[in-house]
Design an enzyme around this catalytic site. Sequence first.
Site, mmCIF file in Angstrom:
data_model
loop_
_atom_site.group_PDB
_atom_site.id
_atom_site.type_symbol
_atom_site.label_atom_id
_atom_site.label_comp_id
_atom_site.label_asym_id
_atom_site.label_seq_id
_atom_site.Cartn_x
_atom_site.Cartn_y
_atom_site.Cartn_z
ATOM 1 N N CYS A 118 76.937 38.104 61.127
ATOM 2 C CA CYS A 118 78.197 37.347 61.242
ATOM 3 C C CYS A 118 79.432 38.193 61.564
ATOM 4 O O CYS A 118 80.363 37.706 62.195
ATOM 5 C CB CYS A 118 78.439 36.483 60.013
ATOM 6 S SG CYS A 118 78.401 37.358 58.449
ATOM 7 N N LYS A 191 72.183 32.582 47.537
ATOM 8 C CA LYS A 191 73.527 32.678 48.096
ATOM 9 C C LYS A 191 74.010 31.274 48.446
ATOM 10 O O LYS A 191 73.426 30.593 49.297
ATOM 11 C CB LYS A 191 73.514 33.568 49.344
ATOM 12 C CG LYS A 191 74.892 33.751 49.958
ATOM 13 C CD LYS A 191 74.848 34.724 51.128
ATOM 14 C CE LYS A 191 76.213 34.918 51.751
ATOM 15 N NZ LYS A 191 76.184 35.870 52.872
ATOM 16 N N ARG A 213 78.466 27.116 57.076
ATOM 17 C CA ARG A 213 77.189 27.814 56.868
ATOM 18 C C ARG A 213 76.220 26.985 56.028
ATOM 19 O O ARG A 213 75.268 27.512 55.470
ATOM 20 C CB ARG A 213 77.463 29.170 56.221
ATOM 21 C CG ARG A 213 78.324 30.072 57.102
ATOM 22 C CD ARG A 213 78.116 31.558 56.801
ATOM 23 N NE ARG A 213 78.676 32.340 57.890
ATOM 24 C CZ ARG A 213 79.776 33.109 57.794
ATOM 25 N NH1 ARG A 213 80.383 33.228 56.646
ATOM 26 N NH2 ARG A 213 80.217 33.760 58.832
ATOM 27 N N GLU A 229 64.060 29.821 46.206
ATOM 28 C CA GLU A 229 64.480 30.899 47.110
ATOM 29 C C GLU A 229 64.046 32.262 46.560
ATOM 30 O O GLU A 229 63.552 33.115 47.301
ATOM 31 C CB GLU A 229 66.006 30.894 47.283
ATOM 32 C CG GLU A 229 66.554 29.775 48.145
ATOM 33 C CD GLU A 229 66.379 30.037 49.641
ATOM 34 O OE1 GLU A 229 65.814 31.094 50.004
ATOM 35 O OE2 GLU A 229 66.798 29.189 50.447
ATOM 36 N N LYS A 244 74.829 34.929 44.193
ATOM 37 C CA LYS A 244 76.186 34.978 44.720
ATOM 38 C C LYS A 244 76.712 33.593 45.054
ATOM 39 O O LYS A 244 75.987 32.845 45.697
ATOM 40 C CB LYS A 244 76.126 35.848 45.994
ATOM 41 C CG LYS A 244 77.414 35.999 46.757
ATOM 42 C CD LYS A 244 77.183 36.750 48.055
ATOM 43 C CE LYS A 244 78.504 36.900 48.787
ATOM 44 N NZ LYS A 244 78.386 37.556 50.068
ATOM 45 N N SER A 270 84.678 37.878 46.503
ATOM 46 C CA SER A 270 86.090 38.094 46.849
ATOM 47 C C SER A 270 87.036 37.063 46.240
ATOM 48 O O SER A 270 88.107 37.412 45.745
ATOM 49 C CB SER A 270 86.234 38.104 48.368
ATOM 50 O OG SER A 270 85.794 36.873 48.923
ATOM 51 N N TYR A 309 84.476 44.099 43.341
ATOM 52 C CA TYR A 309 85.656 44.787 43.882
ATOM 53 C C TYR A 309 86.472 45.416 42.760
ATOM 54 O O TYR A 309 87.355 46.224 43.017
ATOM 55 C CB TYR A 309 86.500 43.785 44.690
ATOM 56 C CG TYR A 309 85.696 43.169 45.822
ATOM 57 C CD1 TYR A 309 85.508 43.865 47.012
ATOM 58 C CD2 TYR A 309 85.077 41.931 45.665
ATOM 59 C CE1 TYR A 309 84.742 43.328 48.027
ATOM 60 C CE2 TYR A 309 84.301 41.388 46.681
ATOM 61 C CZ TYR A 309 84.141 42.090 47.854
ATOM 62 O OH TYR A 309 83.359 41.563 48.846
#
Length: 327
Positions: A118, A191, A213, A229, A244, A270, A309
Amino acid sequence: MDRTRRLRSSEALRSMVRENHVRVEELIYPVFVIEGENIVNPVASMPEINQYSPDRVMEEVDRVIEAGIKAVLLFGIPAYKDEAGSGAYAENGIVPKAIRLIKAKYPELIIIADVCLCEYTSHGHCGLVQDGIILNDETLPLLAKASVTYTKAGADVIAPSDMMDKRVLAIRKALDSAGFVNIPIMSYSAKFASGYYGPFRDAAHSAPGFGDRKTYQMDPANGREALREVEEDIKEGADLIIAKPALGYMDVIKEISLNYNIPIVAYNVSGEYAMVKAAALNGWIDEKKIVMENMVGLKRAGAKMIITYHALDVARWIHEDMGRICR
Ligand SMILES: [Zn+2]
């Protein structure tokens, strides 16, 4: 008489019965490298997070080493994008370039290479696109090629984040036939198609040019499907499982940990970071308390490692608290 407060009466007692801890060794710090020279580009929606050109990225990696952090997760932002995302698997692409640089100075630092298209596709989707459809099987050889390219450059772990079916198997086969049987795959297995990725898309320049997505990432409403999954990825050869986002999905982390004997990596994404930072900058919350509570919450849920982060801050706080205890 049963009194649970007895064991809470002093910090010494509380620390003795404490069930979960956050260790610096379990933190993974994301690093964004961008093609170009002399660039340190602040990401507006993620205070203290920057994009670095290869000639400046060591400033950030030096801080990672100093903090005692053992692993970084690398994302690349290329100079050009095309339909096939060819920058993702170019031998002199931004990620292999950064890997070689970092490895030359710090061979012991674990480099986890995110693998996806991406950031490199002109349409911004994680797979090849034909007539508005994201193609699955046609994308797999490209992901495999990128994985081998990054490993050849020196990556220690490959982390596919695209959510195409059967990518773990395709990457495992490609790594094995290139002689990399000992390179682990850290799969983004659970995800979710989340609004929490907004700030990352600013950081990685990876917002999709059309649609969303939802045809490959998971529906946030589905917990049981996440187990399917994970099961599939383990069968295909995944060594580590990423869930995530993290904070809104602690139940998913718990369920995976109860059902599978494999290390789970929580990705504190994020948007989760941006919310905490914004509130902290406004003086509305105690940043250290909130971040450490989020971190230990993820450990309590069953995560073994945490991609965050906040990693540089968390490492510093852990060292400061340890110093206080040792004195
Ligand atoms: Zn992607």
